[in-house]
Motif scaffolding. Structure first.
Motif, short mmCIF file in Angstrom:
data_model
loop_
_atom_site.label_atom_id
_atom_site.label_comp_id
_atom_site.label_asym_id
_atom_site.label_seq_id
_atom_site.Cartn_x
_atom_site.Cartn_y
_atom_site.Cartn_z
N MET A 165 0.85 -1.20 0.00
CA MET A 165 0.00 0.00 0.00
C MET A 165 0.89 1.25 0.00
O MET A 165 1.64 1.47 0.94
N ARG A 181 1.70 5.00 0.49
CA ARG A 181 1.15 6.12 1.26
C ARG A 181 1.79 7.41 0.75
O ARG A 181 2.87 7.36 0.16
N ASP A 224 5.40 7.81 1.53
CA ASP A 224 6.40 6.94 0.88
C ASP A 224 7.19 7.67 -0.19
O ASP A 224 8.40 7.50 -0.33
N ARG A 239 4.16 14.18 9.81
CA ARG A 239 4.29 13.73 11.20
C ARG A 239 4.64 12.24 11.28
O ARG A 239 3.86 11.42 11.74
N LEU A 263 6.00 8.55 12.18
CA LEU A 263 6.09 7.80 13.43
C LEU A 263 6.85 6.50 13.17
O LEU A 263 7.07 6.11 12.03
N ALA A 264 7.21 5.85 14.27
CA ALA A 264 7.82 4.52 14.23
C ALA A 264 9.01 4.50 13.24
O ALA A 264 9.84 5.39 13.28
N SER A 265 9.06 3.51 12.35
CA SER A 265 10.24 3.39 11.49
C SER A 265 10.34 4.56 10.50
O SER A 265 11.44 4.93 10.08
N ASP A 266 9.20 5.16 10.12
CA ASP A 266 9.25 6.35 9.27
C ASP A 266 10.03 7.46 9.98
O ASP A 266 10.88 8.13 9.40
N LEU A 267 9.70 7.64 11.25
CA LEU A 267 10.35 8.70 12.04
C LEU A 267 11.85 8.41 12.16
O LEU A 267 12.68 9.31 12.00
N ARG A 268 12.18 7.15 12.42
CA ARG A 268 13.61 6.82 12.57
C ARG A 268 14.36 7.05 11.26
O ARG A 268 15.51 7.49 11.27
N TYR A 279 20.33 1.97 14.74
CA TYR A 279 19.17 2.62 15.38
C TYR A 279 17.95 2.56 14.46
O TYR A 279 16.83 2.25 14.89
N GLU A 291 16.92 -1.34 14.33
CA GLU A 291 16.58 -2.02 15.59
C GLU A 291 16.03 -1.09 16.66
O GLU A 291 15.59 -1.55 17.71
N GLY A 292 16.08 0.20 16.41
CA GLY A 292 15.60 1.16 17.41
C GLY A 292 16.51 1.23 18.61
O GLY A 292 16.14 1.74 19.67
N GLN A 293 17.74 0.75 18.45
CA GLN A 293 18.65 0.67 19.59
C GLN A 293 19.80 1.65 19.37
O GLN A 293 20.43 1.66 18.31
N PHE A 319 6.12 5.24 20.23
CA PHE A 319 5.96 5.98 18.98
C PHE A 319 7.21 5.96 18.11
O PHE A 319 7.13 6.17 16.91
N THR A 320 8.38 5.76 18.73
CA THR A 320 9.60 5.74 17.91
C THR A 320 10.03 4.32 17.58
O THR A 320 10.60 4.08 16.53
N ASN A 321 9.78 3.40 18.50
CA ASN A 321 10.32 2.06 18.29
C ASN A 321 9.36 0.99 18.80
O ASN A 321 9.66 0.29 19.76
N PRO A 322 8.19 0.89 18.16
CA PRO A 322 7.23 -0.11 18.61
C PRO A 322 7.80 -1.52 18.48
O PRO A 322 8.57 -1.79 17.56
N GLU A 364 3.48 -1.12 14.82
CA GLU A 364 4.24 -0.48 13.74
C GLU A 364 3.32 -0.17 12.56
O GLU A 364 3.29 0.96 12.06
N LEU A 384 0.89 2.70 13.41
CA LEU A 384 1.53 4.02 13.45
C LEU A 384 1.93 4.49 12.05
O LEU A 384 1.96 5.68 11.78
N LEU A 385 2.27 3.55 11.19
CA LEU A 385 2.66 3.91 9.83
C LEU A 385 1.45 4.12 8.92
O LEU A 385 1.61 4.43 7.75
#
Lengths: 224, 253
Positions: free
Chosen positions: A1, A3, A6, A71, A73-78, A206, A209-211, B236-239, B245, B248-249
């Motif tokens: 999908m 968006r 994207d 705005r 969020l999640a992996s988009d934000l990272r 980061y 893995e968000g780490q 919100f940053t790392n679900p 995920e 939020l996306l």
């Protein structure tokens, strides 16, 4: 999908990759200006630095636009956050390429001190680290990113080797000091470029893995 | 149970006329700060919120299993008085619903119901509640005006004042700003955050930006199940869960 975001994220990635390509070219040209004693190439590197600086701003503008409009969020934000951190790293690599070119201009006016062996090798590794770091970003490949981080020690060791060798030249013959100093500065720039590649790779970990693994000392903790 | 848990949901399952809308949810809501419930329409977030002060009791066909503990006490225990629970656990709804009377009487209503106060005490309590709801300065000169003469945002803050007047330990907000303009929304959000520093606040919102602005922790629900509960910034940053995920996306099918 698909968006709306994207398309914007794709644009951001493309801008970053274009910037990376240009920086890599700058670095290659700078190393060539040194190894081939090509002062024209060195001048070209210095002249093209403005373009790299403009690319950094372009990436920032797109990132801000995405944050405001979408705005993320999640992996988009990272992805957006890491892009804004990687662009300055690339810009620094561009600056180091300029430093190398400037020292090449100095060296090219004097007879060669010694054949180039270690510096081209360092340059090759640093360039490859940079390329792999960017590949790991595009492909969301944390494993590759960790491999990049692990190679930083190799470049650090080479820099130390170069430094010690040039020190012996300077101690043996004070006349070699200006040339040896220029070469040390070049080695230092290559070592810093490997550090920038490492920073980029840390951002990729980061992203995927968000780490946050920055400023964690010791290979084990960084998972390398 | 650890001391700082206000609500403990244990295997909570809810149904309307036999149709299950909340499935086996277990969740500890800490006493301090703002907790947000997010998730797509029909995910059960409002139903769960309404279990926290037994607001669902009045819904025909509603049934519940599992337990809802407030400070370790079973809210649905036989000895519990729903009216008393709703004094301890205040609630503000999506649409402001002031009583068709004066501003003053709206706030005084609950006070008169629960406490025996002198006129002077009553006036003081009303003022304090209106101040706590950041409405006092706007209405102090027209307390006898009908509540319906207020703007939408003011009416919503009046409802918050009305709920605060009876000194609840917890405030529940169900989409409190979804009918308000951005300025009025900002005021309500500020109020929610401010209350979160003094009491337990739980807010249901479909507005992700709002949850990220006001909440210390966020719970994500999907199809009646709790998917993930974490600090808001982490969620919100790392679900950690693919469903979160995807939501939020904006990729949730």
């Amino acid at each position: 999908m698909e968006r709306p975001i994207d398309l914007e994220l794709k644009k951001l990635k493309e801008q970053l990759l274009t910037m990376a390509g240009e920086v890599e070219q700058q670095l290659s040209l700078a190393v060539r200006s040194l190894v081939d004693r090509d002062s024209q190439a060195a001048e070209a590197v210095i002249a093209a630095d403005e373009r790299v600086d403009a690319r950094e701003k372009e990436v920032d503008r797109t990132a801000v636009e995405i944050i405001v409009r979408e705005r993320p969020l999640a992996s988009d934000l990272r992805l957006v956050i890491t892009a804004t951190k990687i662009a300055p790293d690339l810009e620094r690599v561009g600056d180091h390429a300029v430093n190398i070119a400037e020292q090449a201009l100095v060296l090219n006016r004097m007879p060669p001190l010694k054949p180039f062996v270690t510096l081209p090798r360092m340059a090759d590794i640093a360039k490859e680290m940079l390329r792999q770091a960017l590949t790991s970003y595009v492909e969301h490949d944390a494993r590759l990113a960790r491999q990049v981080i692990a190679r930083d020690d190799v470049v650090d060791a080479l820099h130390e080797e170069v430094f010690r060798e040039l020190l012996t030249y300077m101690l043996g013959d004070p006349q070699t000091i200006p040339r040896a100093l220029a070469l040390i500065l070049i080695s230092r720039s290559l070592e810093r470029i490997a550090d920038q590649a490492t920073n980029i790779a840390e951002q990729v970990v980061y992203l995927v893995e968000g780490q946050d693994i920055r400023h964690v000392h010791g290979g084990e903790e960084r998972g390398v | 149970m650890s001391e700082n848990v206000r609500f403990s949901l244990q295997n909570l399952t809810c149904a309307y006329s036999g149709q299950v809308v909340v499935r086996d949810v277990s969740l500890d809501i800490p006493a301090a700060g703002v907790t947000a419930f997010i998730g797509p329409s029909g995910c059960g977030k409002s139903t769960i919120l309404r279990c926290l002060n037994r607001m669902n009791d009045v819904v025909p066909g509603f049934s519940l299993s599992g337990r809802v503990l407030l400070d370790g006490e079973d809210l649905y225990g036989d000895s519990q008085d729903p009216v008393l629970i709703r004094r301890r656990v205040g609630m503000v709804f999506q649409r402001s619903n002031p009583f068709p009377t004066s501003i003053f009487n709206n706030v005084a209503y609950g006070l008169k119901l629960h406490f025996k106060l002198t006129r002077a005490q009553l006036e003081l309590e009303v003022e304090q509640a209106l101040r706590a709801a950041a409405l006092w300065d706007e209405v102090k000169d027209r307390l006898q005006a009908p509540a319906t003469s207020l703007s939408g945002g003011q009416q919503q803050r009046l409802c918050i004042a009305r709920a605060l007047a009876v000194k609840p330990e917890v405030m529940l907000f169900d989409e409190p700003a979804s009918a308000l303009d951005p300025v009025a929304t900002g005021k309500v959000e500020e109020l929610v955050m401010d209350l979160g520093r003094r009491m337990t606040v739980v807010i249901v919102t479909h507005n992700l930006a709002q949850a990220s602005r006001v909440a210390d922790r966020t719970a994500f629900f999907l199809r009646g199940e709790l998917i993930e509960f974490n600090r808001t910034v982490a969620l919100f940053t790392n679900p950690q869960r693919p469903e979160t995920e995807a939501y939020l996306l904006g990729r949730l099918a």
